[in-house]
Design a protein around this motif. Structure first.
Motif, PDB file in Angstrom:
ATOM      1  N   LEU A  63       0.858  -1.246   0.005  1.00 49.31           N
ATOM      2  CA  LEU A  63      -0.085   0.000  -0.199  1.00 49.31           C
ATOM      3  C   LEU A  63       0.743   1.296  -0.132  1.00 49.31           C
ATOM      4  N   SER A  66       3.067   1.278  -3.546  1.00 48.59           N
ATOM      5  CA  SER A  66       2.413   1.891  -4.736  1.00 48.59           C
ATOM      6  C   SER A  66       1.481   3.149  -4.572  1.00 48.59           C
ATOM      7  N   SER A  67       1.257   3.538  -3.494  1.00 48.30           N
ATOM      8  CA  SER A  67       0.744   4.915  -3.278  1.00 48.30           C
ATOM      9  C   SER A  67       1.697   5.851  -3.542  1.00 48.30           C
ATOM     10  N   PRO A  94      -3.481   7.604  -6.777  1.00 46.96           N
ATOM     11  CA  PRO A  94      -3.549   6.551  -5.749  1.00 46.96           C
ATOM     12  C   PRO A  94      -4.974   6.196  -5.280  1.00 46.96           C
ATOM     13  N   TYR A  97      -6.992   3.550  -7.478  1.00 45.33           N
ATOM     14  CA  TYR A  97      -6.651   2.239  -7.632  1.00 45.33           C
ATOM     15  C   TYR A  97      -7.134   1.624  -6.471  1.00 45.33           C
ATOM     16  N   LEU A  98      -7.178   2.528  -5.117  1.00 46.61           N
ATOM     17  CA  LEU A  98      -7.444   1.878  -4.091  1.00 46.61           C
ATOM     18  C   LEU A  98      -8.975   1.600  -3.976  1.00 46.61           C
ATOM     19  N   LEU A 101     -10.067  -1.060  -6.015  1.00 41.51           N
ATOM     20  CA  LEU A 101      -9.979  -2.509  -5.402  1.00 41.51           C
ATOM     21  C   LEU A 101     -11.007  -2.497  -4.182  1.00 41.51           C
ATOM     22  N   LEU A 102     -11.355  -1.763  -3.615  1.00 40.79           N
ATOM     23  CA  LEU A 102     -12.255  -1.448  -2.402  1.00 40.79           C
ATOM     24  C   LEU A 102     -13.565  -2.139  -2.962  1.00 40.79           C
ATOM     25  N   LEU A 129      -3.659  -6.769  -4.342  1.00 41.80           N
ATOM     26  CA  LEU A 129      -2.690  -5.640  -3.993  1.00 41.80           C
ATOM     27  C   LEU A 129      -1.111  -5.800  -4.792  1.00 41.80           C
ATOM     28  N   VAL A 132      -1.690  -4.226  -8.074  1.00 41.43           N
ATOM     29  CA  VAL A 132      -1.659  -2.845  -8.314  1.00 41.43           C
ATOM     30  C   VAL A 132      -0.426  -2.350  -8.001  1.00 41.43           C
ATOM     31  N   SER A 133       0.559  -2.950  -7.349  1.00 41.81           N
ATOM     32  CA  SER A 133       1.868  -2.826  -7.006  1.00 41.81           C
ATOM     33  C   SER A 133       2.629  -2.704  -8.131  1.00 41.81           C
ATOM     34  N   SER A 136       1.852   0.146 -10.429  1.00 42.20           N
ATOM     35  CA  SER A 136       2.579   1.384 -10.042  1.00 42.20           C
ATOM     36  C   SER A 136       3.923   1.352 -10.522  1.00 42.20           C
TER      37      SER A 136
END
Length: 254
Positions: A63, A66-67, A94, A97-98, A101-102, A129, A132-133, A136
């Motif tokens: 988290l 990637s953020s 960020p 993407y988060l 995902l949620l 994640l 996502v990572s 990113s």
């Protein structure tokens, strides 16, 4: 006032401050070490997720890293308009993407649970994640290219399409890696595996669709030239119509 009496206290404060700074630096290095382990030995990293090894540490590290990478790329996009847009885009990318995902994670988790998966919500979260990572990191690597064209051209429509291509390529790689990773982590070799594999394929399309529309909702990331800064725009049209219009403009049809 006795200066000799104060000096030890000051020395102790300095030592404590330096120790605190070193601890923070060490923690930051630890976060990136987790990410490097994902990039260098993905098979081992995914096996540890499958076994539930150090999940909280992995999740938090991914988290954070990637953020940071997404924020940097978002800032590059926004600087085309102004420093305020750069700051807003550094936060919104960020978040994009988060939030995606949620929104989509419960669908994947409960569908897998219904059809026989024994993996926890934390394992599902860590699995997504990883994609996502990876995305990113790829976006961060494209940062210098995006910045180069940002400096060398003022064609707004071209910059929009360039970034659509970059996001499409990085997103495709991220989604492909997620599909391969899920085959290891989500027990694709036991009862109900064929059904879960089809669910995963449908979920990946859902994830991409939600992400594109959410990105449209959170716009602008660039900011229209010669327009005042705005954090959000009115909800009108959709992402796909906008892309068609940009292509028409580039090809001279508008």
């Amino acid at each position: 006032m006795d200066l000799a009496a104060i000096t030890p206290i000051d020395d102790f404060s300095n030592i404590a401050f330096e120790d605190n700074m070193m601890e923070r630096q060490s923690q930051g290095i630890k976060y990136f070490t987790v990410l490097i382990s994902l990039l260098r030995d993905r098979q081992l990293f995914l096996e540890e997720i499958r076994q539930g090894t150090r999940l909280p540490s992995k999740i938090f590290s991914m988290l954070v890293c990637s953020s940071i990478f997404l924020a940097i790329y978002g800032g590059i996009m926004g600087i085309y308009h102004s420093w305020m847009q750069a700051l807003a885009s550094a936060v919104k990318l960020p978040a994009l993407y988060l939030i995606t995902l949620l929104i989509c994670l419960p669908t994947l988790y409960f569908a897998n649970i219904i059809f026989g998966s024994k993996r926890t919500l934390g394992q599902h979260f860590a699995l997504v994640l990883t994609a996502v990572s990876l995305t990113s990191v790829l976006l961060f690597s494209f940062g210098p290219i995006a910045l180069f064209f940002l400096i060398s051209t003022n064609n707004y429509q071209f910059l929009i399409l360039l970034n659509v291509v970059i996001f499409s390529v990085t997103g495709f790689i991220g989604v492909s890696s997620l599909y391969k990773a899920a085959n290891l982590v989500l027990e694709q070799d036991n009862e109900g595996s064929n059904t879960r594999r089809k669910i995963l394929q449908l979920w990946l399309f859902l994830y991409a669709f939600v992400g594109c529309q959410l990105g449209w909702t959170l716009r602008p990331f660039f900011g229209t030239p010669d327009s005042p800064f705005s954090l959000f725009r009115e909800r009108e049209g959709n992402f796909y119509v906008s892309i068609i219009q940009s292509l028409a403009y580039i090809l001279g049809f508008r």
